[in-house]
Enzyme design. Structure first.
Site, mmCIF file in Angstrom:
data_model
loop_
_atom_site.group_PDB
_atom_site.id
_atom_site.type_symbol
_atom_site.label_atom_id
_atom_site.label_comp_id
_atom_site.label_asym_id
_atom_site.label_seq_id
_atom_site.Cartn_x
_atom_site.Cartn_y
_atom_site.Cartn_z
ATOM 1 N N ARG A 54 100.368 119.976 70.269
ATOM 2 C CA ARG A 54 99.456 121.176 70.216
ATOM 3 C C ARG A 54 98.365 120.902 71.040
ATOM 4 O O ARG A 54 97.872 122.123 71.635
ATOM 5 C CB ARG A 54 98.635 121.120 68.734
ATOM 6 C CG ARG A 54 97.516 122.011 68.753
ATOM 7 C CD ARG A 54 97.139 122.278 67.244
ATOM 8 N NE ARG A 54 97.140 121.177 66.214
ATOM 9 C CZ ARG A 54 96.279 120.032 66.276
ATOM 10 N NH1 ARG A 54 95.197 120.051 67.140
ATOM 11 N NH2 ARG A 54 96.472 119.066 65.495
ATOM 12 N N TYR A 107 95.155 149.236 72.419
ATOM 13 C CA TYR A 107 96.228 148.964 71.323
ATOM 14 C C TYR A 107 95.463 148.780 69.848
ATOM 15 O O TYR A 107 94.482 148.205 69.770
ATOM 16 C CB TYR A 107 96.990 147.582 71.542
ATOM 17 C CG TYR A 107 97.750 147.150 70.650
ATOM 18 C CD1 TYR A 107 98.847 147.892 70.037
ATOM 19 C CD2 TYR A 107 97.514 145.905 70.152
ATOM 20 C CE1 TYR A 107 99.620 147.237 69.126
ATOM 21 C CE2 TYR A 107 98.386 145.335 69.137
ATOM 22 C CZ TYR A 107 99.467 145.992 68.608
ATOM 23 O OH TYR A 107 100.262 145.414 67.569
ATOM 24 N N ASP A 180 92.884 143.572 79.273
ATOM 25 C CA ASP A 180 94.244 143.569 78.891
ATOM 26 C C ASP A 180 95.263 144.027 79.917
ATOM 27 O O ASP A 180 95.148 145.177 79.854
ATOM 28 C CB ASP A 180 94.228 144.253 77.484
ATOM 29 C CG ASP A 180 95.761 144.071 76.598
ATOM 30 O OD1 ASP A 180 96.584 143.835 77.437
ATOM 31 O OD2 ASP A 180 95.675 144.109 75.390
ATOM 32 N N LYS A 205 105.713 141.476 76.197
ATOM 33 C CA LYS A 205 105.980 142.749 76.948
ATOM 34 C C LYS A 205 106.414 142.541 78.301
ATOM 35 O O LYS A 205 107.530 141.949 78.498
ATOM 36 C CB LYS A 205 104.787 143.647 76.888
ATOM 37 C CG LYS A 205 103.959 143.797 75.488
ATOM 38 C CD LYS A 205 104.909 144.328 74.493
ATOM 39 C CE LYS A 205 104.679 144.235 72.853
ATOM 40 N NZ LYS A 205 103.233 144.059 72.623
HETATM 41 N N1 PLP Z 1 97.833 144.309 73.862
HETATM 42 C C1 PLP Z 1 98.555 145.451 74.046
HETATM 43 C C2 PLP Z 1 98.352 146.385 75.089
HETATM 44 C C3 PLP Z 1 99.876 145.497 73.368
HETATM 45 O O1 PLP Z 1 100.591 146.692 73.360
HETATM 46 C C4 PLP Z 1 100.025 144.677 72.100
HETATM 47 C C5 PLP Z 1 101.296 144.797 71.304
HETATM 48 O O2 PLP Z 1 101.666 145.795 71.260
HETATM 49 C C6 PLP Z 1 99.080 143.516 72.000
HETATM 50 C C7 PLP Z 1 98.195 143.649 72.890
HETATM 51 C C8 PLP Z 1 99.276 142.593 70.964
HETATM 52 O O3 PLP Z 1 100.392 141.518 71.250
HETATM 53 P P1 PLP Z 1 101.218 140.796 70.373
HETATM 54 O O4 PLP Z 1 102.083 141.963 69.522
HETATM 55 O O5 PLP Z 1 102.007 140.015 71.240
HETATM 56 O O6 PLP Z 1 100.496 140.085 69.498
#
Ligand code: PLP
Length: 387
Positions: A54, A107, A180, A205
């Protein structure tokens, strides 16, 4: 031979940063250290500083070194998911009474994290159109707003925010600017070089790129913030596992070539759909008609593989379209080599229905993959014919 990866271009760093061959066997690919703990040479005698999985693991370290190099930050931290990464960053900077000012089309899960997970701990969430810097300036409260949080391009309406301009507003207000970078990917833009304080990713992604692993990352460029996030990764423990970290590293090696192809294919489809009679709006920054086109052309290396489409026939047409493609598979998520189609208002953004973040019900979102562009276009056109 070891590489001074920092001296090289993005594509070279994507393959070499943090990826020295195994000194014991010469294996060109660093092994997956699938271990929970590390034997000590006497109490406190750690080999290479490794003690327990960890706190640190060599496979996770190799991913973190790679991510810091690609985003041009000083440190990176990898987590079990994008949301775990976001949460760890927020835990590092929020206290009861903090205010978070967030883009009004992020998101849905990010909005939910602050609105439902953080709000009961005394954190206030405000939202604003981040592509309108005057509106952001008016909404940011110096000394009160702790975090400015933006997605650019935004999800799913593909609005573009001027990261350098936003960073200036953040500095003036004493707020941390978080970008992000999931939609764009590290290949397309590096927000820290434009003044942002922190970058987060759902590495699930584009970085992973093959829809076979979940993960998240925080990249920062400040030692004090790095030590807070590093402590939260260790202290709260939402780390990425060795196999997931290794798969993410493997995906990142081809990020540049993939995103070039994603972008070519998305542009082909966007260009074909703007004049299609079944289509009301195409949301793609690569189109000259997109309000953020000029800014995107300056700020982004490519326009990326994500595009959204508003159907002239309303919600029923949008649903029929989303259920009629054959190569584009109906699924949550994005950024993999295979094309996906989604209906945000009932899928990725279902959690913001009824809020000001609600996505128009005639919008579908395409994650354009790296299959043949002509095959993908033919698929989209045949699905539109079925409406
Ligand atoms: N940020 C964006 C732009 C996303 O599209 C997503 C998920 O779809 C996330 C964060 C969250 O990521 P995770 O699904 O890996 O927790």
């Amino acid at each position: 031979m070891t590489h001074d990866a920092s001296a090289h271009a993005f594509e070279t760093r994507a393959i070499h940063a943090g990826q020295e061959f195994d000194p014991t066997t010469g294996a060109i690919i660093p092994p997956i250290y699938q271990t929970s703990t590390f034997v000590q040479d006497g109490i406190g005698g750690f080999r290479g500083g490794y003690e327990y999985g960890r706190s640190a693991n060599p496979t996770r370290d190799s991913l973190q070194t790679l991510l810091a190099s690609l985003e041009q930050g000083s440190s990176a931290f990898s987590f079990a998911s994008g949301l775990a990464a976001e949460d760890a960053l927020l835990r590092s900077v929020l206290t009861p009474g903090s205010r978070v000012l967030m883009g009004n089309d992020v998101y849905g899960g990010t909005h939910r994290l602050v609105n439902r997970v953080w709000a009961p701990w005394g954190v206030t969430l405000e939202t604003v159109d981040m592509s309108d810097l005057d509106a952001v300036r008016a909404a940011a409260r110096p000394g009160e707003t702790t975090v400015l949080w933006v997605e650019t391009p935004s999800n799913p309406l593909m609005k573009i925010t001027d990261i350098a301009g936003l960073s200036e507003i953040g500095r003036a207000a004493g707020a941390l600017v978080v970008v992000d970078n999931t939609f764009a990917s590290s290949y397309v833009q590096q927000p820290i070089t434009l003044g942002a304080d922190a970058v987060v990713h759902s590495t699930t992604k584009y970085l992973g790129g093959h829809s076979d692993t979940l993960g998240g990352a925080v990249v920062v460029n400040d030692d004090e913030l790095a030590s807070k996030v590093g402590f939260m990764q260790f202290g709260a423990g939402a780390i990425s596992a060795p196999m997931e970290a290794w798969l993410t590293v493997r995906g990142i090696k081809t990020l540049g070539v993939r995103v070039d192809r994603h972008s070519d294919n998305a542009q082909l489809i966007a260009d074909a759909l703007v004049s299609h009679p079944a289509v009301e709006t195409v949301y793609y920054p690569g189109l000259e008609s997109h309000p953020g086109h000029a800014l995107a052309a300056r700020q982004m290396k490519r326009f990326g593989g994500m595009l959204s489409v508003g159907l002239a026939g309303g919600p029923a047409a949008a649903k029929t379209f989303a259920e009629s493609t054959e190569l584009f598979q109906l699924a949550e998520s994005l950024g993999g080599v295979e094309s996906l189609i989604g209906y945000p208002s009932e899928m990725t953004h279902a959690s913001v229905k009824g809020t000001e973040l609600e996505v128009p019900e005639n919008v579908i979102r395409l994650s354009v993959g790296i299959e043949s562009g002509n095959d993908l276009l033919a698929d989209v056109l045949q699905a539109l014919d079925r409406i």
